[in-house]
Design a protein around this motif. Structure first.
Motif, PDB file in Angstrom:
ATOM      1  N   GLN A   1       0.848  -1.187   0.000  1.00  0.00           N
ATOM      2  CA  GLN A   1       0.000   0.000   0.000  1.00  0.00           C
ATOM      3  C   GLN A   1       0.885   1.239   0.000  1.00  0.00           C
ATOM      4  O   GLN A   1       1.912   1.279   0.665  1.00  0.00           O
ATOM      5  CB  GLN A   1      -0.917   0.012   1.223  1.00  0.00           C
ATOM      6  N   VAL A   2       0.446   2.239  -0.758  1.00  0.00           N
ATOM      7  CA  VAL A   2       1.204   3.484  -0.833  1.00  0.00           C
ATOM      8  C   VAL A   2       1.229   4.160   0.536  1.00  0.00           C
ATOM      9  O   VAL A   2       0.210   4.280   1.209  1.00  0.00           O
ATOM     10  CB  VAL A   2       0.589   4.426  -1.879  1.00  0.00           C
ATOM     11  N   GLN A   3       2.394   4.592   0.924  1.00  0.00           N
ATOM     12  CA  GLN A   3       2.553   5.367   2.156  1.00  0.00           C
ATOM     13  C   GLN A   3       3.234   6.681   1.818  1.00  0.00           C
ATOM     14  O   GLN A   3       3.999   6.778   0.859  1.00  0.00           O
ATOM     15  CB  GLN A   3       3.375   4.582   3.174  1.00  0.00           C
ATOM     16  N   THR A   4       2.943   7.678   2.627  1.00  0.00           N
ATOM     17  CA  THR A   4       3.501   9.004   2.391  1.00  0.00           C
ATOM     18  C   THR A   4       4.028   9.594   3.687  1.00  0.00           C
ATOM     19  O   THR A   4       3.489   9.315   4.766  1.00  0.00           O
ATOM     20  CB  THR A   4       2.448   9.953   1.802  1.00  0.00           C
ATOM     21  N   VAL A   5       5.052  10.403   3.578  1.00  0.00           N
ATOM     22  CA  VAL A   5       5.613  11.108   4.721  1.00  0.00           C
ATOM     23  C   VAL A   5       5.770  12.571   4.355  1.00  0.00           C
ATOM     24  O   VAL A   5       6.462  12.897   3.376  1.00  0.00           O
ATOM     25  CB  VAL A   5       6.972  10.525   5.144  1.00  0.00           C
ATOM     26  N   GLU A   6       5.140  13.426   5.150  1.00  0.00           N
ATOM     27  CA  GLU A   6       5.145  14.855   4.866  1.00  0.00           C
ATOM     28  C   GLU A   6       6.227  15.573   5.678  1.00  0.00           C
ATOM     29  O   GLU A   6       6.534  15.166   6.801  1.00  0.00           O
ATOM     30  CB  GLU A   6       3.786  15.466   5.226  1.00  0.00           C
ATOM     31  N   SER A   7       6.738  16.657   5.113  1.00  0.00           N
ATOM     32  CA  SER A   7       7.695  17.498   5.834  1.00  0.00           C
ATOM     33  C   SER A   7       7.711  18.884   5.208  1.00  0.00           C
ATOM     34  O   SER A   7       7.136  19.098   4.135  1.00  0.00           O
ATOM     35  CB  SER A   7       9.105  16.896   5.802  1.00  0.00           C
ATOM     36  N   GLY A   8       8.372  19.809   5.881  1.00  0.00           N
ATOM     37  CA  GLY A   8       8.579  21.127   5.308  1.00  0.00           C
ATOM     38  C   GLY A   8       7.732  22.243   5.905  1.00  0.00           C
ATOM     39  O   GLY A   8       7.877  23.401   5.524  1.00  0.00           O
ATOM     40  N   GLY A   9       6.853  21.906   6.819  1.00  0.00           N
ATOM     41  CA  GLY A   9       6.030  22.943   7.429  1.00  0.00           C
ATOM     42  C   GLY A   9       6.836  23.847   8.346  1.00  0.00           C
ATOM     43  O   GLY A   9       8.027  23.626   8.586  1.00  0.00           O
ATOM     44  N   GLY A  10       6.167  24.866   8.854  1.00  0.00           N
ATOM     45  CA  GLY A  10       6.834  25.787   9.761  1.00  0.00           C
ATOM     46  C   GLY A  10       5.997  27.007  10.025  1.00  0.00           C
ATOM     47  O   GLY A  10       4.832  27.093   9.626  1.00  0.00           O
ATOM     48  N   LEU A  11       6.620  27.965  10.700  1.00  0.00           N
ATOM     49  CA  LEU A  11       5.979  29.239  11.007  1.00  0.00           C
ATOM     50  C   LEU A  11       6.470  30.277  10.007  1.00  0.00           C
ATOM     51  O   LEU A  11       7.686  30.444   9.830  1.00  0.00           O
ATOM     52  CB  LEU A  11       6.323  29.670  12.434  1.00  0.00           C
ATOM     53  N   VAL A  12       5.561  30.968   9.378  1.00  0.00           N
ATOM     54  CA  VAL A  12       5.922  31.959   8.377  1.00  0.00           C
ATOM     55  C   VAL A  12       4.986  33.155   8.500  1.00  0.00           C
ATOM     56  O   VAL A  12       3.821  33.010   8.911  1.00  0.00           O
ATOM     57  CB  VAL A  12       5.869  31.342   6.963  1.00  0.00           C
ATOM     58  N   GLN A  13       5.492  34.310   8.162  1.00  0.00           N
ATOM     59  CA  GLN A  13       4.673  35.515   8.199  1.00  0.00           C
ATOM     60  C   GLN A  13       3.757  35.587   6.986  1.00  0.00           C
ATOM     61  O   GLN A  13       4.062  34.992   5.935  1.00  0.00           O
ATOM     62  CB  GLN A  13       5.567  36.752   8.241  1.00  0.00           C
ATOM     63  N   SER A  27       4.429   1.996  -3.515  1.00  0.00           N
ATOM     64  CA  SER A  27       3.596   1.843  -4.698  1.00  0.00           C
ATOM     65  C   SER A  27       4.039   0.630  -5.504  1.00  0.00           C
ATOM     66  O   SER A  27       5.223   0.437  -5.744  1.00  0.00           O
ATOM     67  CB  SER A  27       3.680   3.109  -5.564  1.00  0.00           C
ATOM     68  N   THR A  28       3.078  -0.165  -5.936  1.00  0.00           N
ATOM     69  CA  THR A  28       3.390  -1.333  -6.761  1.00  0.00           C
ATOM     70  C   THR A  28       3.549  -0.951  -8.223  1.00  0.00           C
ATOM     71  O   THR A  28       3.925  -1.772  -9.048  1.00  0.00           O
ATOM     72  CB  THR A  28       2.293  -2.394  -6.624  1.00  0.00           C
TER      73      THR A  28
END
Length: 125
Positions: A1-13, A27-28
């Motif tokens: 099964q497809v798995q995902t990992v998110e990153s890159g967020g933060g605090l921004v004005q 993914s197969t």
């Protein structure tokens, strides 16, 4: 099964930019469609954008058009969401997931999809 990992967020004005990353695994097939979603406090999760990695079809929600750009690096199995001119209403937990994706609409992940932990985006002065 497809798995995902998110990153890159933060605090921004307000008016600032962030680039979110979504690493895709499991993914197969070499072909997949990935969508970005966000969930603001007290609100339901909503679709923001999606992309097909083999034909480049993209979809953007009205709130994202003109400010967000989705892209894919097939060599890295990574989908990016470049977010410019961020507004306070963009604040939320951002997730990526496998979806159906066409130019004018998308379909949600399967009901049994196990969402990742997401990455927090906070737009505040």
């Amino acid at each position: 099964q497809v798995q995902t990992v998110e990153s890159g967020g933060g605090l921004v004005q307000p008016g600032g930019s962030l680039r979110l990353s979504c690493v895709v695994s499991g993914s197969t097939s070499a072909y997949y469609k990935i969508g970005w979603f966000r969930q603001a406090p007290g609100k339901e999760r909503e679709g923001v954008s999606c992309i097909s990695n083999y034909d480049g079809i993209t979809y953007y929600a009205d709130s994202a058009k003109g400010r967000f750009t989705i892209s894919v690096d097939n060599g890295k199995n990574t989908v990016y969401l470049q977010m410019n001119n961020l507004k306070s209403e963009d604040t939320g937990l951002y997730y990526c997931a496998p979806v159906g994706c066409w130019t004018h609409y998308y379909t949600n992940p399967r009901p049994d999809y196990r969402w990742g932990q997401g990455t927090q985006v906070t737009v505040s002065s």
